[in-house]
Structure formats: C-alpha cells, structure tokens
Design a protein around this motif. Structure first.
Motif, PDB file in Angstrom:
ATOM      1  N   GLN A  26       0.840  -1.198   0.000  1.00 33.42           N
ATOM      2  CA  GLN A  26       0.000   0.000   0.000  1.00 33.42           C
ATOM      3  C   GLN A  26       0.878   1.252   0.000  1.00 33.42           C
ATOM      4  OE1 GLN A  26      -1.872   1.351   3.677  1.00 33.42           O
ATOM      5  NE2 GLN A  26      -3.822   1.477   2.562  1.00 33.42           N
ATOM      6  N   TRP A  30       1.224   4.133  -2.931  1.00 34.91           N
ATOM      7  CA  TRP A  30       1.043   5.548  -2.618  1.00 34.91           C
ATOM      8  C   TRP A  30       2.260   6.337  -3.095  1.00 34.91           C
ATOM      9  CZ3 TRP A  30       3.692   9.159   0.230  1.00 34.91           C
ATOM     10  CH2 TRP A  30       3.033  10.384   0.414  1.00 34.91           C
ATOM     11  N   ARG A  67      -7.220  -1.757  15.443  1.00 36.97           N
ATOM     12  CA  ARG A  67      -6.883  -1.747  14.018  1.00 36.97           C
ATOM     13  C   ARG A  67      -5.403  -1.398  13.839  1.00 36.97           C
ATOM     14  NH1 ARG A  67     -11.514   2.359  12.411  1.00 36.97           N
ATOM     15  NH2 ARG A  67     -10.408   3.316  14.126  1.00 36.97           N
ATOM     16  N   ILE A  69      -2.512   0.469  12.284  1.00 35.36           N
ATOM     17  CA  ILE A  69      -2.417   1.766  11.604  1.00 35.36           C
ATOM     18  C   ILE A  69      -1.029   2.001  11.017  1.00 35.36           C
ATOM     19  CG2 ILE A  69      -4.277   2.804  12.942  1.00 35.36           C
ATOM     20  CD1 ILE A  69      -2.084   4.239  14.595  1.00 35.36           C
ATOM     21  N   GLU A  98      -0.976   2.950   7.484  1.00 41.88           N
ATOM     22  CA  GLU A  98      -2.257   2.533   6.888  1.00 41.88           C
ATOM     23  C   GLU A  98      -3.050   3.812   6.668  1.00 41.88           C
ATOM     24  OE1 GLU A  98      -5.505   2.184   6.385  1.00 41.88           O
ATOM     25  OE2 GLU A  98      -5.062   0.438   5.197  1.00 41.88           O
ATOM     26  N   ARG A  99      -3.090   4.286   5.464  1.00 43.38           N
ATOM     27  CA  ARG A  99      -3.606   5.611   5.159  1.00 43.38           C
ATOM     28  C   ARG A  99      -5.086   5.788   5.494  1.00 43.38           C
ATOM     29  NH1 ARG A  99       0.390   8.107   3.685  1.00 43.38           N
ATOM     30  NH2 ARG A  99      -0.590   9.975   2.918  1.00 43.38           N
ATOM     31  N   GLU A 100      -5.860   4.723   5.495  1.00 46.23           N
ATOM     32  CA  GLU A 100      -7.298   4.842   5.773  1.00 46.23           C
ATOM     33  C   GLU A 100      -7.611   4.936   7.265  1.00 46.23           C
ATOM     34  OE1 GLU A 100      -9.673   5.189   3.377  1.00 46.23           O
ATOM     35  OE2 GLU A 100      -7.960   5.263   2.016  1.00 46.23           O
ATOM     36  N   THR A 101      -6.786   4.367   8.120  1.00 48.04           N
ATOM     37  CA  THR A 101      -7.125   4.315   9.541  1.00 48.04           C
ATOM     38  C   THR A 101      -6.165   5.071  10.454  1.00 48.04           C
ATOM     39  OG1 THR A 101      -5.945   2.219   9.814  1.00 48.04           O
ATOM     40  CG2 THR A 101      -8.307   2.098   9.342  1.00 48.04           C
TER      41      THR A 101
END
Length: 126
Positions: A26, A30, A67, A69, A98-101
C-alpha cells in the motif's frame, strides 16, 4: 506492548507477515502515485518480514479499536548505509502507515517509540 499517545505498539509475530506485506505494498503504491520511485509493490514478501523479525525488531502500531495503523522495522545496525558504528543508535526502516485508519498527522510516531527501545538507552534514532 507499549502505549504512546494512545497508539499501542507491539512486536510483530509470524502471523503478522501478511499484514506487513499489505502495508508495504500500500505504501509503495502511494509513493508511486506521488511520483516517488523508491519502493515497488511486491518487493518485500512475507519471507522478508519474517527474516527481519528473526534478525531484529519489527513493530506494529494499532489504534484503540485494535486496528493496525502502521508498522516499521527497527535495526540496531545498518552497516550498508552507515558503516560500522558503535551501538549508540537505532535505525527506523520501512515506516509504513495505513492511510485509511491512521490518525491525522501521521500514524506511528517514529521518534517517540524507538528511543525507549534502545538497548543502551541512547537518545538518538536515525
């Protein structure tokens, strides 16, 4: 386990290898999207992270809900980059978020956690 500013740090274990590969890929995607030609998706597989777990330290960062991160590798020497050095520094490699969380502002704080892990209490991380 270490809690730092609400982020829970724990050492990665074998079952985390797939998570680490996903974080790496990921981050590589990016970087590519930002025009940075450094990491490439698929360059680090589970065997890489398992070897780093055996050789040194790989850390995962999680939020209060459990989660993941982010993660990073903490090396106690890096002769390829720095030559032979006295044991006064730890080296953060492969900082992955982890860009979403991850919380706004950056995910795992790379300079807050490693100094507490230095085996000789050294204040410096590169």
């Amino acid at each position: 386990m270490i809690i730092d500013d609400g982020i829970l740090f724990r050492r990665a274990v074998e079952k985390d290898a797939a998570t680490l590969v996903a974080l790496y890929d990921q981050a590589a995607r990016w970087m590519r999207g930002q025009g940075i030609d450094q990491w490439k998706p698929g360059d680090k597989d589970a065997a890489h992270f398992l070897a780093k777990m055996r050789e040194g330290e790989v850390w995962l960062a999680g939020d209060s809900d459990g989660r993941i991160i982010g993660a990073y590798e903490l090396w106690w020497s890096d002769e390829e980059a720095w030559g032979v050095q006295p044991p006064v520094a730890g080296y953060v490699h492969r900082l992955m978020v982890e860009r979403e969380t991850a919380p706004a502002g950056g995910g795992p704080p790379p300079r807050a956690h490693p100094p507490r892990r230095h085996p000789r209490g050294g204040p410096r991380t590169n």
